[in-house]
Design a protein around this motif. Sequence first.
Motif, PDB file in Angstrom:
ATOM      1  N   PRO A 148      13.529  -4.459  -7.432  1.00  0.00           N
ATOM      2  CA  PRO A 148      12.553  -4.292  -6.349  1.00  0.00           C
ATOM      3  C   PRO A 148      11.276  -3.659  -6.866  1.00  0.00           C
ATOM      4  N   ILE A 149      10.149  -4.073  -6.316  1.00  0.00           N
ATOM      5  CA  ILE A 149       8.860  -3.483  -6.651  1.00  0.00           C
ATOM      6  C   ILE A 149       8.070  -3.315  -5.350  1.00  0.00           C
ATOM      7  N   PHE A 150       7.409  -2.190  -5.191  1.00  0.00           N
ATOM      8  CA  PHE A 150       6.619  -1.932  -3.988  1.00  0.00           C
ATOM      9  C   PHE A 150       5.135  -2.112  -4.294  1.00  0.00           C
ATOM     10  N   ILE A 151       4.478  -2.948  -3.490  1.00  0.00           N
ATOM     11  CA  ILE A 151       3.023  -3.085  -3.535  1.00  0.00           C
ATOM     12  C   ILE A 151       2.531  -2.803  -2.121  1.00  0.00           C
ATOM     13  N   THR A 152       1.852  -1.687  -1.946  1.00  0.00           N
ATOM     14  CA  THR A 152       1.574  -1.189  -0.607  1.00  0.00           C
ATOM     15  C   THR A 152       0.131  -0.743  -0.417  1.00  0.00           C
ATOM     16  N   ASP A 153      -0.364  -0.882   0.812  1.00  0.00           N
ATOM     17  CA  ASP A 153      -1.709  -0.413   1.159  1.00  0.00           C
ATOM     18  C   ASP A 153      -1.773   1.110   1.244  1.00  0.00           C
ATOM     19  N   THR A 154      -0.650   1.774   1.052  1.00  0.00           N
ATOM     20  CA  THR A 154      -0.639   3.239   1.039  1.00  0.00           C
ATOM     21  C   THR A 154      -1.631   3.760   0.000  1.00  0.00           C
ATOM     22  N   LYS A 155      -2.458   4.710   0.406  1.00  0.00           N
ATOM     23  CA  LYS A 155      -3.433   5.286  -0.518  1.00  0.00           C
ATOM     24  C   LYS A 155      -2.727   6.095  -1.607  1.00  0.00           C
ATOM     25  N   GLU A 156      -3.355   6.149  -2.752  1.00  0.00           N
ATOM     26  CA  GLU A 156      -2.775   6.841  -3.907  1.00  0.00           C
ATOM     27  C   GLU A 156      -2.415   8.287  -3.585  1.00  0.00           C
ATOM     28  N   GLU A 157      -3.196   8.938  -2.734  1.00  0.00           N
ATOM     29  CA  GLU A 157      -2.943  10.346  -2.419  1.00  0.00           C
ATOM     30  C   GLU A 157      -1.634  10.571  -1.661  1.00  0.00           C
ATOM     31  N   PHE A 158      -1.109   9.500  -1.060  1.00  0.00           N
ATOM     32  CA  PHE A 158       0.144   9.615  -0.308  1.00  0.00           C
ATOM     33  C   PHE A 158       1.328   9.017  -1.072  1.00  0.00           C
ATOM     34  N   LYS A 159       1.118   8.709  -2.340  1.00  0.00           N
ATOM     35  CA  LYS A 159       2.154   8.036  -3.126  1.00  0.00           C
ATOM     36  C   LYS A 159       3.448   8.831  -3.174  1.00  0.00           C
ATOM     37  N   GLN A 160       3.353  10.112  -3.488  1.00  0.00           N
ATOM     38  CA  GLN A 160       4.566  10.910  -3.655  1.00  0.00           C
ATOM     39  C   GLN A 160       5.328  11.071  -2.343  1.00  0.00           C
ATOM     40  N   VAL A 161       4.615  11.333  -1.254  1.00  0.00           N
ATOM     41  CA  VAL A 161       5.300  11.522   0.027  1.00  0.00           C
ATOM     42  C   VAL A 161       5.974  10.228   0.474  1.00  0.00           C
ATOM     43  N   ARG A 162       5.339   9.089   0.165  1.00  0.00           N
ATOM     44  CA  ARG A 162       5.944   7.811   0.518  1.00  0.00           C
ATOM     45  C   ARG A 162       7.186   7.535  -0.330  1.00  0.00           C
ATOM     46  N   MET A 163       7.130   7.840  -1.604  1.00  0.00           N
ATOM     47  CA  MET A 163       8.293   7.637  -2.466  1.00  0.00           C
ATOM     48  C   MET A 163       9.444   8.552  -2.043  1.00  0.00           C
ATOM     49  N   ASP A 164       9.118   9.783  -1.682  1.00  0.00           N
ATOM     50  CA  ASP A 164      10.144  10.714  -1.210  1.00  0.00           C
ATOM     51  C   ASP A 164      10.779  10.208   0.083  1.00  0.00           C
ATOM     52  N   ASN A 165       9.951   9.658   0.965  1.00  0.00           N
ATOM     53  CA  ASN A 165      10.435   9.121   2.237  1.00  0.00           C
ATOM     54  C   ASN A 165      11.376   7.936   1.992  1.00  0.00           C
ATOM     55  N   LEU A 166      10.986   7.054   1.076  1.00  0.00           N
ATOM     56  CA  LEU A 166      11.835   5.904   0.738  1.00  0.00           C
ATOM     57  C   LEU A 166      13.191   6.369   0.220  1.00  0.00           C
ATOM     58  N   LYS A 167      13.194   7.347  -0.662  1.00  0.00           N
ATOM     59  CA  LYS A 167      14.449   7.848  -1.223  1.00  0.00           C
ATOM     60  C   LYS A 167      15.303   8.515  -0.156  1.00  0.00           C
TER      61      LYS A 167
END
Length: 238
Positions: A148-167
């Motif tokens: 799996p690979i994620f390509i998202t409109d999420t801004k770079e500044e929210f990268k970590q919080v989004r990855m934490d949310n996914l996990k």
Amino acid sequence: MKDIFFLLFIALGAAVASATQINCLSWRLAVETNNIPDWKTVPLQCKSYVSEYMTGQQYRDDCNAVVDAAIEYAKTLNVSKDGKDLWVFNIDETTLSNVPYYARPTVGFGATKPNVLKFESWIKEGKSPAVPGALRLYQTLLGLGIEPIFITDTKEEFKQVRMDNLKKVGYHSWFKFICKGKNDSSIYSEHSGNWKTQKRAELVKAGYRLVGNLGGWGDIIIDFLMRTYKMPNPMYYF
């Protein structure tokens, strides 16, 4: 145990909107098929209809129908052992759901004008649940040897919080997580596509095979993808 979508449905007590002026089911179908593009808000008359749909069983069933089809397709693939078969995932209303945010009175399931700052505050909370069915596809792909690979409109500044949310909701690993950089444009060009098209092109040039994709209208442009699947979503108005 009742899931968050069912609890929201009960709490909201939503009823199907009267169709004296707009047939809300027809409106949703037109939006889903991109026959009504560039719309700004959900028609006020359809607020209750969209609320009921997004928190009810039909939305779950629609998501699972897409996932079932994607899984059947994935099982037919001749997956190589070189680790270069990739499946592209979007995030919003694809793997993570923003329904709890849309249910807030100030948002009103899209019947109010979008507020980017409020939406970004919601992202920072990191409380998005998984979209029904999407985690099942993710787990199946891993079992088949597809990365799996994620390509998202999420801004770079929210990268970590989004990855934490996914996990937090079960997406524990992926080949790469590609966010939208400051210089990435959402504007679509007939010749260059959008920034996601460019990122997919880079992966293909590097020798990877994009065997499938799950996302919304901005994700399923046919370019380097072998097969695309669009998740149901009448709420994507940002």
